[in-house]
Scaffold this active site. Structure first.
Site, short mmCIF file in Angstrom:
data_model
loop_
_atom_site.label_atom_id
_atom_site.label_comp_id
_atom_site.label_asym_id
_atom_site.label_seq_id
_atom_site.Cartn_x
_atom_site.Cartn_y
_atom_site.Cartn_z
N ARG A 122 -43.94 32.28 -13.14
CA ARG A 122 -44.06 32.74 -14.49
C ARG A 122 -44.89 34.16 -14.62
O ARG A 122 -44.81 34.64 -15.71
CB ARG A 122 -44.87 31.78 -15.25
N TYR A 143 -46.34 31.52 4.03
CA TYR A 143 -45.66 31.84 5.20
C TYR A 143 -45.89 30.55 6.15
O TYR A 143 -46.18 29.51 5.78
CB TYR A 143 -45.78 33.22 5.69
N ARG A 196 -31.43 29.73 12.38
CA ARG A 196 -32.24 29.54 13.29
C ARG A 196 -33.65 29.51 12.62
O ARG A 196 -34.47 30.49 13.04
CB ARG A 196 -32.19 30.18 14.75
N LYS A 214 -41.76 35.70 3.77
CA LYS A 214 -41.97 37.14 4.55
C LYS A 214 -42.30 38.38 3.63
O LYS A 214 -43.19 38.87 3.64
CB LYS A 214 -40.86 37.37 5.46
N GLU A 285 -33.80 38.07 9.76
CA GLU A 285 -34.69 37.19 10.14
C GLU A 285 -34.13 35.95 10.59
O GLU A 285 -33.22 35.33 9.39
CB GLU A 285 -35.53 36.98 9.04
N ASP A 286 -34.58 35.40 11.54
CA ASP A 286 -34.13 33.89 12.00
C ASP A 286 -32.50 33.72 12.15
O ASP A 286 -31.88 32.75 11.61
CB ASP A 286 -34.64 33.10 11.19
N ASP A 308 -36.14 41.06 13.52
CA ASP A 308 -37.66 40.73 13.37
C ASP A 308 -37.91 39.94 14.53
O ASP A 308 -38.97 39.98 15.15
CB ASP A 308 -38.13 39.96 12.15
N ASP A 309 -36.95 38.96 15.12
CA ASP A 309 -37.16 37.93 16.04
C ASP A 309 -37.06 38.73 17.38
O ASP A 309 -37.76 38.50 18.60
CB ASP A 309 -36.11 36.88 16.11
N ALA A 345 -35.93 31.40 26.65
CA ALA A 345 -35.01 32.66 26.92
C ALA A 345 -34.09 32.82 25.64
O ALA A 345 -32.87 33.22 25.83
CB ALA A 345 -34.31 32.32 28.15
N ALA A 348 -36.04 35.51 20.69
CA ALA A 348 -37.59 36.02 20.65
C ALA A 348 -37.97 36.18 22.16
O ALA A 348 -38.83 37.33 22.29
CB ALA A 348 -38.53 34.95 19.91
N ASN A 464 -42.98 28.70 16.43
CA ASN A 464 -43.19 28.20 14.76
C ASN A 464 -42.54 27.30 14.39
O ASN A 464 -41.38 27.05 15.28
CB ASN A 464 -43.27 29.41 14.17
#
Length: 509
Positions: A122, A143, A196, A214, A285-286, A308-309, A345, A348, A464
């Site tokens: 709002r 986050y 992921r 993010k 991302e992911d 980002d990863d 592995a 990331a 995470n």
């Protein structure tokens, strides 16, 4: 006298109609853009403004603004400052946190997210002011770790759309779809395909929550204009059987596209957004590991983008690793001498390995010999154990970090050796976890780390959300001892930043 009053009222009514037809006065937002404090022209009036979170200021509208924007009578008469609004909201927030729960299973953090999200729906200006003023408290809410829980339940939490959704069914339409977004200028896009999300796996369209969270942090912590950010979900299906069978799931209920079909969707999206916003930055991302590196290599030389990863996590991890060298009381030039055992592995993990190796090699002269020397400082352990040249079907990205069989045999190790065995024999300076396996650093593994050749070993439990962290700070210092360095990817709510006994605690968001 009454005729004169009637004429005045008729004139004012005519003026309002004309202003409504030809546009409303400018409304100034309190966010600094690259051009400075420029007004934004808003062709809205009355309830339309109050229903638009970008421009709604609620009771903070002055009486002059209420008259100019046809808001008089639509708000309580008392004009409040933004500080008074925030104070009132914070009182309500503390009171409603418990009441907002969905029952005993709904955590307090999710209750806070619900209340903040309603404010976001709002009044964006007030939402970001609250977030900026209380960033330490609310960053873990908007986050990680709370955003993981939000994504898992997003279909049930969804109330108002935020961001854009591009799906496999939109092929051929994306070039026109991007013009459905109202902002003529977008500086930052965070996009995910939901394959992921954190360490939670395939969450499909519900992964949009990670992009929203993010960008909220970017606005609050980096000062990016909230009208110039865009969270995006690319829905190509899901392989999560639970979601495929869930009648309330909001995404495409089909298995994920793969191969060229998948690439064609991403290609069309990238072409569309850069056609409309040629100066935008796109953050991936992911995305699952199988696509993270491929898409980065596919687009990095053509578009302004990054993953980002692969790159972001690596940059933060390098900062932490260099900080650990300093915290160990050693000169920075000793970083290439650090023995590092890496658990995980995926995209990331490999991203951190590549960045750390490159940093070490630069310190050693940036030659081929320097790279070879740096590579020998890493021992990589995945779900099948220590990765060596004897392993078949090794991920191409992990190949440079496979250990030579004869070399590890001299160390008392073998192909597929367990994490505990590797830590016991290598005696590393750093134990780095990017496995998404909660509790992987078991009592036995941490006991083995006590034999580290470093007087102050570093433990990086970076997965995470918090429940997927390889261990907690308490587990680390209670088993290994207080003279350690501990870093995590999500904050642990019950641990103070800084010194915890003799333990140096770092939260790497």
């Amino acid at each position: 006298m009454s005729n004169f009053s009637d004429q005045i009222r008729a004139s004012l009514s005519l003026i309002r109609r004309l202003k409504h037809k030809f546009g409303a006065p400018a409304v100034t937002r309190s966010f600094t853009t690259a051009e400075g404090h420029r007004p934004t022209i808003v062709h809205k009036r009355s309830l339309d403004i109050l229903h638009d979170p970008w421009f709604n200021r609620g009771t903070a509208f002055s009486m002059t603004e209420r008259d100019r924007l046809d808001l008089r009578g639509l708000l309580p008469p008392n004009v409040m400052s933004s500080e008074q609004q925030i104070e009132r909201f914070m009182v309500d927030l503390k009171r409603l946190e418990v009441q907002a729960r969905d029952g005993p299973s709904d955590p307090n953090a999710l209750a806070k997210w619900r209340i903040l999200n309603r404010l976001h729906d709002r009044n964006e200006t007030m939402y970001h002011k609250v977030l900026i003023a209380n960033i330490e408290e609310y960053a873990p809410i908007v986050y990680t770790p709370t955003v993981g829980l939000v994504c898992q339940n997003y279909s049930g939490l969804f109330r108002r759309p935020r961001g854009m959704y591009f799906s496999a069914e939109d092929c051929g339409e994306m070039m026109s779809m991007v013009y459905n977004w109202p902002a003529d200028q977008v500086d930052m896009i965070v996009v995910t395909d939901g394959s992921r999300i954190l360490g939670l796996g395939d969450l499909g369209v519900q992964g949009i929550g990670i992009a929203i969270g993010k960008l909220d942090l970017y606005v609050a912590a980096a000062g990016i204009n909230p009208q110039r950010v865009l969270p995006v979900m690319i829905d190509v299906g899901t392989n999560n059987e639970k979601l495929l069978k869930d009648p309330l799931y909001l995404g495409l209920q089909q298995h994920r596209l793969d191969g060229d079909e998948y690439l064609s969707v991403i290609d069309e999206f990238m072409e569309a957004v850069f056609t409309r916003w040629p100066n935008v930055i796109v953050q991936f991302e992911d995305f699952q590991s199988k696509w993270a590196f491929k898409l980065l290599q596919r687009y990095r030389n053509t578009y302004r983008m990054f993953n980002d990863d692969v790159q972001g996590t690596a940059g933060v991890a390098i900062a932490g690793l260099l900080g650990a060298v300093r915290a160990q009381g050693r000169p920075m030039i000793d970083f290439p001498k650090q023995k590092i055992v890496v658990a995980g592995a995926g995209s990331a993990g490999i991203g951190v390995l590549n960045a750390a190796r490159k940093t070490m090699a630069r310190m050693l002269g940036n030659t081929e010999t320097a790279f070879d020397s740096a590579t020998r400082q890493f021992w990589v352990v995945d779900a099948e154990g220590l990765i060596t040249e004897a392993r078949e079907n090794v991920d191409p990205e992990a190949l440079p970090f496979t250990r030579k069989v004869k070399e590890i045999e001299r160390q008392g190790l073998r192909e597929g050796a367990s994490l505990e065995e590797v830590v016991k024999q290598v005696k590393p300076d750093v134990l780095l976890g990017l496995s998404a396996v909660g509790g992987l650093f078991s009592k036995e593994v941490l006991e083995a780390l006590k034999s580290s050749t470093s007087t102050r070993p570093a433990i990086f439990a970076m997965s995470n959300p918090t429940k997927n962290a390889e261990c907690t700070p308490e587990e680390a210092f209670s088993i290994v001892g207080e003279n350690i360095i501990f870093a995590s990817g999500s904050p642990f709510m019950d641990v103070d930043l800084g010194m915890h006994g003799g333990t140096f605690v770092i939260f790497l968001f």
